[in-house]
Motif scaffolding. Sequence first.
Motif, mmCIF file in Angstrom:
data_model
loop_
_atom_site.group_PDB
_atom_site.id
_atom_site.type_symbol
_atom_site.label_atom_id
_atom_site.label_comp_id
_atom_site.label_asym_id
_atom_site.label_seq_id
_atom_site.Cartn_x
_atom_site.Cartn_y
_atom_site.Cartn_z
ATOM 1 N N LEU A 99 0.825 -1.202 0.000
ATOM 2 C CA LEU A 99 0.000 0.000 0.000
ATOM 3 C C LEU A 99 0.863 1.258 0.000
ATOM 4 C CD1 LEU A 99 -2.533 -1.283 2.658
ATOM 5 C CD2 LEU A 99 -2.918 -1.146 0.202
ATOM 6 N N ARG A 100 0.423 2.265 -0.736
ATOM 7 C CA ARG A 100 1.183 3.505 -0.859
ATOM 8 C C ARG A 100 0.878 4.460 0.302
ATOM 9 N NH1 ARG A 100 -0.570 6.132 -6.047
ATOM 10 N NH2 ARG A 100 -2.569 5.256 -5.383
ATOM 11 N N TYR A 101 1.955 4.993 0.884
ATOM 12 C CA TYR A 101 1.859 5.945 1.979
ATOM 13 C C TYR A 101 2.556 7.238 1.570
ATOM 14 C CZ TYR A 101 0.545 2.440 5.562
ATOM 15 O OH TYR A 101 -0.094 1.483 6.312
ATOM 16 N N ALA A 102 2.070 8.350 2.102
ATOM 17 C CA ALA A 102 2.757 9.634 1.976
ATOM 18 C C ALA A 102 2.671 10.337 3.324
ATOM 19 C CB ALA A 102 2.131 10.496 0.886
ATOM 20 N N SER A 103 3.802 10.840 3.802
ATOM 21 C CA SER A 103 3.824 11.540 5.089
ATOM 22 C C SER A 103 4.469 12.904 4.907
ATOM 23 C CB SER A 103 4.614 10.735 6.142
ATOM 24 O OG SER A 103 3.957 9.525 6.457
ATOM 25 N N GLN A 104 3.699 13.948 5.187
ATOM 26 C CA GLN A 104 4.209 15.316 5.151
ATOM 27 C C GLN A 104 4.629 15.718 6.559
ATOM 28 O OE1 GLN A 104 4.350 17.996 2.423
ATOM 29 N NE2 GLN A 104 5.810 18.295 4.089
ATOM 30 N N GLY B 170 -7.928 8.454 3.081
ATOM 31 C CA GLY B 170 -7.898 9.049 4.407
ATOM 32 C C GLY B 170 -6.565 9.684 4.736
ATOM 33 N N SER B 171 -6.625 10.794 5.461
ATOM 34 C CA SER B 171 -5.439 11.489 5.945
ATOM 35 C C SER B 171 -5.599 11.766 7.426
ATOM 36 C CB SER B 171 -5.226 12.807 5.189
ATOM 37 O OG SER B 171 -4.964 12.583 3.820
ATOM 38 N N PHE B 172 -4.496 11.690 8.161
ATOM 39 C CA PHE B 172 -4.521 11.927 9.600
ATOM 40 C C PHE B 172 -3.360 12.837 9.983
ATOM 41 C CE2 PHE B 172 -6.705 7.964 8.972
ATOM 42 C CZ PHE B 172 -7.722 7.958 9.914
ATOM 43 N N LEU B 173 -3.649 13.787 10.850
ATOM 44 C CA LEU B 173 -2.588 14.566 11.471
ATOM 45 C C LEU B 173 -2.113 13.800 12.691
ATOM 46 C CD1 LEU B 173 -0.949 17.223 11.633
ATOM 47 C CD2 LEU B 173 -2.712 18.056 13.214
ATOM 48 N N GLU B 174 -0.822 13.476 12.737
ATOM 49 C CA GLU B 174 -0.257 12.698 13.832
ATOM 50 C C GLU B 174 0.748 13.553 14.589
ATOM 51 O OE1 GLU B 174 -0.628 8.273 11.768
ATOM 52 O OE2 GLU B 174 1.361 9.156 12.047
ATOM 53 N N TYR C 116 6.438 5.938 0.132
ATOM 54 C CA TYR C 116 6.917 4.551 0.106
ATOM 55 C C TYR C 116 5.723 3.623 -0.034
ATOM 56 C CZ TYR C 116 5.721 5.295 5.042
ATOM 57 O OH TYR C 116 5.074 5.644 6.205
ATOM 58 N N ARG C 117 6.022 2.355 -0.296
ATOM 59 C CA ARG C 117 4.995 1.314 -0.316
ATOM 60 C C ARG C 117 5.227 0.428 0.897
ATOM 61 N NH1 ARG C 117 2.481 1.298 -5.376
ATOM 62 N NH2 ARG C 117 1.522 -0.708 -4.939
ATOM 63 N N ARG C 118 4.155 0.085 1.589
ATOM 64 C CA ARG C 118 4.267 -0.659 2.850
ATOM 65 C C ARG C 118 3.491 -1.965 2.794
ATOM 66 N NH1 ARG C 118 3.789 2.109 8.671
ATOM 67 N NH2 ARG C 118 5.998 2.383 8.138
ATOM 68 N N ARG D 270 12.102 16.404 26.233
ATOM 69 C CA ARG D 270 10.797 16.833 25.727
ATOM 70 C C ARG D 270 10.950 17.179 24.247
ATOM 71 N NH1 ARG D 270 10.729 18.946 31.073
ATOM 72 N NH2 ARG D 270 8.850 18.356 32.238
ATOM 73 N N ARG D 271 10.444 16.320 23.416
ATOM 74 C CA ARG D 271 10.558 16.555 21.976
ATOM 75 C C ARG D 271 9.261 16.136 21.291
ATOM 76 N NH1 ARG D 271 14.410 12.382 23.145
ATOM 77 N NH2 ARG D 271 14.026 10.391 22.085
ATOM 78 N N PHE D 272 9.148 16.490 20.018
ATOM 79 C CA PHE D 272 7.881 16.271 19.318
ATOM 80 C C PHE D 272 8.133 16.035 17.834
ATOM 81 C CE2 PHE D 272 8.841 20.719 18.819
ATOM 82 C CZ PHE D 272 8.396 21.044 17.542
ATOM 83 N N LYS D 273 7.118 15.476 17.200
ATOM 84 C CA LYS D 273 7.134 15.289 15.750
ATOM 85 C C LYS D 273 5.697 15.455 15.261
ATOM 86 C CE LYS D 273 9.677 11.988 14.271
ATOM 87 N NZ LYS D 273 10.148 10.591 14.052
ATOM 88 N N VAL D 274 5.534 16.218 14.193
ATOM 89 C CA VAL D 274 4.205 16.477 13.641
ATOM 90 C C VAL D 274 4.223 16.114 12.163
ATOM 91 C CG1 VAL D 274 2.420 18.201 13.196
ATOM 92 C CG2 VAL D 274 3.805 18.353 15.289
ATOM 93 N N ARG D 275 3.269 15.285 11.745
ATOM 94 C CA ARG D 275 3.191 14.895 10.347
ATOM 95 C C ARG D 275 1.740 14.668 9.963
ATOM 96 N NH1 ARG D 275 5.719 8.822 11.126
ATOM 97 N NH2 ARG D 275 3.831 7.831 11.939
ATOM 98 N N ALA D 276 1.477 14.792 8.669
ATOM 99 C CA ALA D 276 0.182 14.438 8.098
ATOM 100 C C ALA D 276 0.399 13.195 7.249
ATOM 101 C CB ALA D 276 -0.377 15.573 7.258
ATOM 102 N N ARG D 277 -0.206 12.099 7.635
ATOM 103 C CA ARG D 277 -0.031 10.832 6.915
ATOM 104 C C ARG D 277 -1.256 10.558 6.056
ATOM 105 N NH1 ARG D 277 2.314 5.524 9.651
ATOM 106 N NH2 ARG D 277 4.199 6.557 8.895
ATOM 107 N N THR D 278 -1.009 10.262 4.791
ATOM 108 C CA THR D 278 -2.082 9.975 3.846
ATOM 109 C C THR D 278 -1.943 8.548 3.339
ATOM 110 O OG1 THR D 278 -2.183 12.287 3.131
ATOM 111 C CG2 THR D 278 -3.174 10.647 1.674
ATOM 112 N N TYR D 279 -3.042 7.807 3.388
ATOM 113 C CA TYR D 279 -3.087 6.443 2.873
ATOM 114 C C TYR D 279 -3.610 6.527 1.447
ATOM 115 C CZ TYR D 279 -2.560 5.428 7.828
ATOM 116 O OH TYR D 279 -2.101 5.386 9.120
#
Length: 258
Positions: A55-60, A93-97, A154-156, A79-88
């Motif tokens: 399956l194809r993934y894209a993460s911004q 569907g897209s999710f803000l993570e 990438y493809r997963r 204390r650290r963080f990571k913010v991404r928008a992952r699209t399947y």
Amino acid sequence: MDGLRTVDLDTLNAAAGLQTRVDRKYILPAPALPAVLTGLPAESEVLEIGGERALRYASQYFDTPDFDSYFGAARGRRRRFKVRARTYLDSGGSFLEVKTRGARSATVKDRVPVIGDGLDADAVAYATGLLTDAGIPGADELAHRLTPVLLTRYRRVTLLLPPSAAGDASRATIDVDLTWIGADGTRLQLPRSVIMETKSGQRAGALDRTLWRHGYRPASLSKYGTGMAALHPSLPSHKWRRVLTRHFTAATVTSPAA
């Protein structure tokens, strides 16, 4: 993969949701993958959605102009963080993570559905709340300064591995066709490498033990961290130096004008 039984997403999550889990990442040459996969337990299954297994993934990924997220990871800040928008891309569907690590060194990942891969006012407010809850200094200012800095594609393939005497059912992912795209459009590809990630309980899963038998050990690896370091050599990268030296020197890099 064609010889494995298939499993749907609901069954996969029910069998190996793994809310409390240990993640181990490996990077290895693509030609070595078939030999590793022959060591999978006979009852292993592969996730299939809409007839697709890879399956194809894209993460911004988003960061501030000062790369606060990157430096937090590179320097191992508590204390650290990571913010991404992952699209399947295949299943939709897209999710803000938002992934944070707070004072007790516990990693927490939260996500919310979004439309597209940008940050609107609601997304910024959501990120602000999570960064504040994690005790990230200057959370509100950081969230409002986030901009797109890196896109990964990438493809997963996702595997469900059966329970064994050593532990419960576990899952693993295999990422191929690895591509990183910088904010300026520079494209970096690793066509002959794969990233495998195992997700199990405290005990190593069947795939971990198979990888170990073939001489592969967990690597300090972050798609965001290593991708940014490879595209921006001026950034501190000692945390991922071994992976960069062994695998990214063979990367294919294409400039925007090419």
